[in-house]
Design a protein around this motif. Structure first.
Motif, PDB file in Angstrom:
ATOM      1  N   GLN A  43       0.810  -1.219   0.000  1.00 21.90           N
ATOM      2  CA  GLN A  43       0.000   0.000   0.000  1.00 21.90           C
ATOM      3  C   GLN A  43       0.843   1.270   0.000  1.00 21.90           C
ATOM      4  O   GLN A  43       0.338   2.351  -0.305  1.00 21.90           O
ATOM      5  N   PHE A  44       2.102   1.154   0.316  1.00 30.59           N
ATOM      6  CA  PHE A  44       2.975   2.330   0.469  1.00 30.59           C
ATOM      7  C   PHE A  44       3.274   2.939  -0.901  1.00 30.59           C
ATOM      8  O   PHE A  44       3.976   2.349  -1.714  1.00 30.59           O
ATOM      9  N   THR A 103      14.168   2.018   4.627  1.00 33.83           N
ATOM     10  CA  THR A 103      14.838   3.272   4.275  1.00 33.83           C
ATOM     11  C   THR A 103      14.940   3.384   2.757  1.00 33.83           C
ATOM     12  O   THR A 103      14.390   2.561   2.017  1.00 33.83           O
ATOM     13  N   ARG A 104      15.628   4.396   2.260  1.00 38.83           N
ATOM     14  CA  ARG A 104      15.780   4.580   0.822  1.00 38.83           C
ATOM     15  C   ARG A 104      16.825   3.617   0.263  1.00 38.83           C
ATOM     16  O   ARG A 104      17.891   3.434   0.857  1.00 38.83           O
ATOM     17  N   SER A 105      16.524   3.007  -0.877  1.00 33.89           N
ATOM     18  CA  SER A 105      17.472   2.108  -1.520  1.00 33.89           C
ATOM     19  C   SER A 105      18.616   2.898  -2.144  1.00 33.89           C
ATOM     20  O   SER A 105      18.574   4.136  -2.262  1.00 33.89           O
ATOM     21  N   VAL A 106      19.646   2.191  -2.586  1.00 28.64           N
ATOM     22  CA  VAL A 106      20.778   2.828  -3.263  1.00 28.64           C
ATOM     23  C   VAL A 106      20.303   3.575  -4.506  1.00 28.64           C
ATOM     24  O   VAL A 106      20.682   4.730  -4.742  1.00 28.64           O
ATOM     25  N   GLY A 142      14.816  -1.624   1.391  1.00 26.21           N
ATOM     26  CA  GLY A 142      15.166  -0.407   0.671  1.00 26.21           C
ATOM     27  C   GLY A 142      14.089  -0.036  -0.332  1.00 26.21           C
ATOM     28  O   GLY A 142      13.741  -0.832  -1.217  1.00 26.21           O
ATOM     29  N   ILE A 143      13.538   1.167  -0.204  1.00 30.06           N
ATOM     30  CA  ILE A 143      12.473   1.637  -1.093  1.00 30.06           C
ATOM     31  C   ILE A 143      13.075   2.009  -2.442  1.00 30.06           C
ATOM     32  O   ILE A 143      13.976   2.845  -2.523  1.00 30.06           O
ATOM     33  N   LYS A 183       8.507   2.774  -6.562  1.00 30.67           N
ATOM     34  CA  LYS A 183       7.429   2.911  -5.583  1.00 30.67           C
ATOM     35  C   LYS A 183       6.916   4.348  -5.493  1.00 30.67           C
ATOM     36  O   LYS A 183       5.885   4.594  -4.860  1.00 30.67           O
ATOM     37  N   ILE A 184       7.610   5.292  -6.102  1.00 34.31           N
ATOM     38  CA  ILE A 184       7.265   6.712  -5.986  1.00 34.31           C
ATOM     39  C   ILE A 184       6.401   7.130  -7.165  1.00 34.31           C
ATOM     40  O   ILE A 184       6.828   7.059  -8.316  1.00 34.31           O
TER      41      ILE A 184
END
Length: 289
Positions: A62-63, A178-181, A228-229, A233-234
């Motif tokens: 859902q994110f 957290t944020r992925s590379v 890692g996001i 996903k954005i």
């Protein structure tokens, strides 16, 4: 009889330590993320806590933060991080709440039978999202922290907390999102802050600040699932790629201006500056108001 020292093992023979970050082995986690684990955290979560595994999977599915939310000003808790926490809090088991913010207190006593005195009482740092092991046996549970854009020492705080709580039997698995590379590499160079700098600097919380800490022992013996996001996903991330493409053109001009038949760097610089201005005009900072 001549004695010989034991042979030093080749690099390929070195034991693969359980505490090192490694690929996960379970299936069923959603796309759009990089997943790594230590001490078989993925297996423990899925097999021993299937309900919490299902809850986390749903929340990750859902994110969906938007690029405008990433660009907006700071102040308070990031809106999409709060949505992620709420998506976990909304998960229930038999109609009962199983996720929420939680402080866990560790209290110890020492003495002989019938004559025990308290010796310590420590209240741990608040866990953003704590999932009960089950309704019948709440502890150990699952701890989840999303570190989106804090200063990177926040990872140390989380890992120390996970280590202590796991040692005392309060949590079975610690999860850090957290944020992925790839996401960090993209947005750190294109999303500006209002002061003219960049919002997502190298000293903030992202994958390359987390993994070395874990590999050096952060988290102790607590099994960790690292998430890692990824850029996909954005919502609206395509604009960031457009900006990055123009900026890459600018850097290419800077590196190759002699081959591009400019007579001097001062002549080339005006075109270089124009390209950079064009890029950032595509995506100025967004007000948080």
């Amino acid at each position: 009889m001549e004695q010989h020292d034991e042979a030093v093992p080749e690099v390929d023979d070195v034991v693969d330590l359980a505490g090192q970050v490694r690929d996960i082995t379970v299936s069923g986690l959603p796309e759009g993320y990089d997943f790594k684990a230590t001490r078989y955290a993925d297996v423990i979560l899925k097999e021993a806590f299937p309900g919490r595994f299902r809850d986390l999977t749903r929340a990750l599915e859902q994110f969906k933060p938007t690029l405008d939310e990433l660009r907006s000003g700071g102040g308070g808790r990031t809106v999409f991080v709060a949505r992620f926490d709420q998506s976990l809090a909304d998960q229930q088991e038999d109609g009962q709440t199983v996720w929420g913010k939680q402080n866990i207190t560790i209290e110890k006593a020492l003495g002989f039978e019938g004559n025990v005195a308290p010796v310590s009482k420590v209240r741990g740092h608040e866990i953003d999202m704590f999932g009960l092991g089950s309704l019948e046996q709440p502890l150990p549970g699952i701890a989840v922290e999303m570190e989106w854009n804090n200063k990177d020492p926040f990872f140390d705080r989380d890992l120390i907390n996970f280590q202590a709580l796991h040692h005392e039997g309060a949590i079975a698995v610690g999860v850090i999102v957290t944020r992925s590379v790839d996401l960090q590499d993209l947005i750190s160079k294109v999303i500006q802050s209002k002061d003219g700098g960049f919002k997502y600097g190298t000293s903030t919380t992202h994958w390359d600040k987390l993994v070395p800490r874990v590999n050096l022992g952060g988290g102790g013996e607590c099994p960790l699932l690292l998430i890692g996001i990824r850029p996909e996903k954005i919502k609206g991330i395509e604009l960031a790629y457009q900006v990055r493409e123009v900026l890459d053109d600018a850097e290419g001009l800077k590196a190759n201006w002699r081959e591009l038949e400019y007579s001097s760097w001062s002549e080339a610089k005006s075109d270089y500056d124009e390209l950079k201005n064009e890029a950032f005009a595509l995506m100025p900072p967004v007000s948080s108001e």
